[in-house]
Design a protein around this motif. Structure first.
Motif, PDB file in Angstrom:
ATOM      1  N   PRO A 126       0.836  -1.194   0.000  1.00  0.00           N
ATOM      2  CA  PRO A 126       0.000   0.000   0.000  1.00  0.00           C
ATOM      3  C   PRO A 126       0.876   1.251   0.000  1.00  0.00           C
ATOM      4  O   PRO A 126       1.948   1.279   0.599  1.00  0.00           O
ATOM      5  CB  PRO A 126      -0.813  -0.118   1.285  1.00  0.00           C
ATOM      6  N   VAL A 127       0.413   2.279  -0.708  1.00  0.00           N
ATOM      7  CA  VAL A 127       1.141   3.545  -0.782  1.00  0.00           C
ATOM      8  C   VAL A 127       0.263   4.614  -0.154  1.00  0.00           C
ATOM      9  O   VAL A 127      -0.915   4.748  -0.502  1.00  0.00           O
ATOM     10  CB  VAL A 127       1.460   3.905  -2.246  1.00  0.00           C
ATOM     11  N   TYR A 128       0.826   5.359   0.772  1.00  0.00           N
ATOM     12  CA  TYR A 128       0.088   6.399   1.471  1.00  0.00           C
ATOM     13  C   TYR A 128       0.658   7.759   1.084  1.00  0.00           C
ATOM     14  O   TYR A 128       1.878   7.924   0.949  1.00  0.00           O
ATOM     15  CB  TYR A 128       0.187   6.199   2.987  1.00  0.00           C
ATOM     16  N   ALA A 129      -0.232   8.742   0.920  1.00  0.00           N
ATOM     17  CA  ALA A 129       0.185  10.090   0.524  1.00  0.00           C
ATOM     18  C   ALA A 129       0.893  10.806   1.669  1.00  0.00           C
ATOM     19  O   ALA A 129       1.842  11.554   1.443  1.00  0.00           O
ATOM     20  CB  ALA A 129      -1.011  10.897   0.043  1.00  0.00           C
ATOM     21  N   THR A 130       0.439  10.564   2.875  1.00  0.00           N
ATOM     22  CA  THR A 130       1.028  11.245   4.028  1.00  0.00           C
ATOM     23  C   THR A 130       1.260  10.245   5.160  1.00  0.00           C
ATOM     24  O   THR A 130       0.695   9.147   5.166  1.00  0.00           O
ATOM     25  CB  THR A 130       0.102  12.363   4.549  1.00  0.00           C
ATOM     26  N   ALA A 131       2.063  10.670   6.108  1.00  0.00           N
ATOM     27  CA  ALA A 131       2.324   9.836   7.276  1.00  0.00           C
ATOM     28  C   ALA A 131       1.050   9.658   8.097  1.00  0.00           C
ATOM     29  O   ALA A 131       0.830   8.605   8.702  1.00  0.00           O
ATOM     30  CB  ALA A 131       3.425  10.461   8.128  1.00  0.00           C
TER      31      ALA A 131
ATOM     32  N   GLU B   1      -2.023   9.429   6.914  1.00  0.00           N
ATOM     33  CA  GLU B   1      -2.836   8.395   6.270  1.00  0.00           C
ATOM     34  C   GLU B   1      -2.325   7.002   6.631  1.00  0.00           C
ATOM     35  O   GLU B   1      -3.108   6.085   6.898  1.00  0.00           O
ATOM     36  CB  GLU B   1      -2.810   8.554   4.745  1.00  0.00           C
ATOM     37  N   GLU B   2      -1.015   6.853   6.647  1.00  0.00           N
ATOM     38  CA  GLU B   2      -0.432   5.555   7.000  1.00  0.00           C
ATOM     39  C   GLU B   2      -0.756   5.194   8.443  1.00  0.00           C
ATOM     40  O   GLU B   2      -1.147   4.064   8.738  1.00  0.00           O
ATOM     41  CB  GLU B   2       1.081   5.576   6.791  1.00  0.00           C
ATOM     42  N   ALA B   3      -0.621   6.172   9.343  1.00  0.00           N
ATOM     43  CA  ALA B   3      -0.924   5.927  10.757  1.00  0.00           C
ATOM     44  C   ALA B   3      -2.392   5.563  10.927  1.00  0.00           C
ATOM     45  O   ALA B   3      -2.730   4.647  11.689  1.00  0.00           O
ATOM     46  CB  ALA B   3      -0.565   7.146  11.588  1.00  0.00           C
ATOM     47  N   ALA B   4      -3.281   6.257  10.202  1.00  0.00           N
ATOM     48  CA  ALA B   4      -4.708   5.972  10.289  1.00  0.00           C
ATOM     49  C   ALA B   4      -5.011   4.551   9.790  1.00  0.00           C
ATOM     50  O   ALA B   4      -5.806   3.824  10.383  1.00  0.00           O
ATOM     51  CB  ALA B   4      -5.504   7.001   9.498  1.00  0.00           C
ATOM     52  N   ALA B   5      -4.363   4.142   8.689  1.00  0.00           N
ATOM     53  CA  ALA B   5      -4.581   2.804   8.141  1.00  0.00           C
ATOM     54  C   ALA B   5      -4.091   1.740   9.125  1.00  0.00           C
ATOM     55  O   ALA B   5      -4.776   0.737   9.357  1.00  0.00           O
ATOM     56  CB  ALA B   5      -3.873   2.654   6.798  1.00  0.00           C
ATOM     57  N   LEU B   6      -2.919   1.962   9.710  1.00  0.00           N
ATOM     58  CA  LEU B   6      -2.400   1.004  10.676  1.00  0.00           C
ATOM     59  C   LEU B   6      -3.277   0.927  11.914  1.00  0.00           C
ATOM     60  O   LEU B   6      -3.501  -0.158  12.464  1.00  0.00           O
ATOM     61  CB  LEU B   6      -0.961   1.366  11.058  1.00  0.00           C
TER      62      LEU B   6
END
Length: 114
Positions: A77-82, A84-89
């Motif tokens: 998965p590719v996240y635009a911002t940190a 977004e990545e934190a939210a996905a995790l």
């Protein structure tokens, strides 16, 4: 009519270079049995590892459909911002996507494999 015939030869290693030269001059193809055996063993080992790390049969079949990722990297998965990545995790964590026990199990498998 051009026909093809398969011949299996066993030759001393010292004559291998000469055979390659002759085969190239005549348009022959050499298929080394050892290379095929190594590839089959590599595939068998990849299947064995996939069985160990798959969460269920569906997960295993997904890996098998991609040749156990032997020739390609799994899509990440590719996240635009940190954020977004934190939210996905965090969402994965809330869903119980991977439990602490599963994480420990996978870490132990990686230790065994390495």
């Amino acid at each position: 009519m051009n026909t093809q015939r398969t011949v299996q030869l066993t030759i001393p290693q010292s004559d291998y270079a000469l055979l390659r030269h002759l085969s190239y001059d005549n348009g022959w193809t050499i298929v080394e049995q050892e290379a095929e055996d190594r590839e089959a063993e590599r595939y068998r080992r990849a299947e064995e590892i996939a069985r160990k790390i798959a969460f269920d049969e569906e997960d295993f079949q997904r890996m098998k459909a991609h040749d156990f990722y032997m020739y390609e990297a799994p899509e990440q998965p590719v996240y635009a911002t940190a954020e977004e990545e934190a939210a996905a995790l965090d969402a994965y964590d809330e869903e119980g996507y991977v439990s602490d026990e599963e994480v420990q199990h996978l870490r132990n498998l990686c230790k065994i494999i390495a």
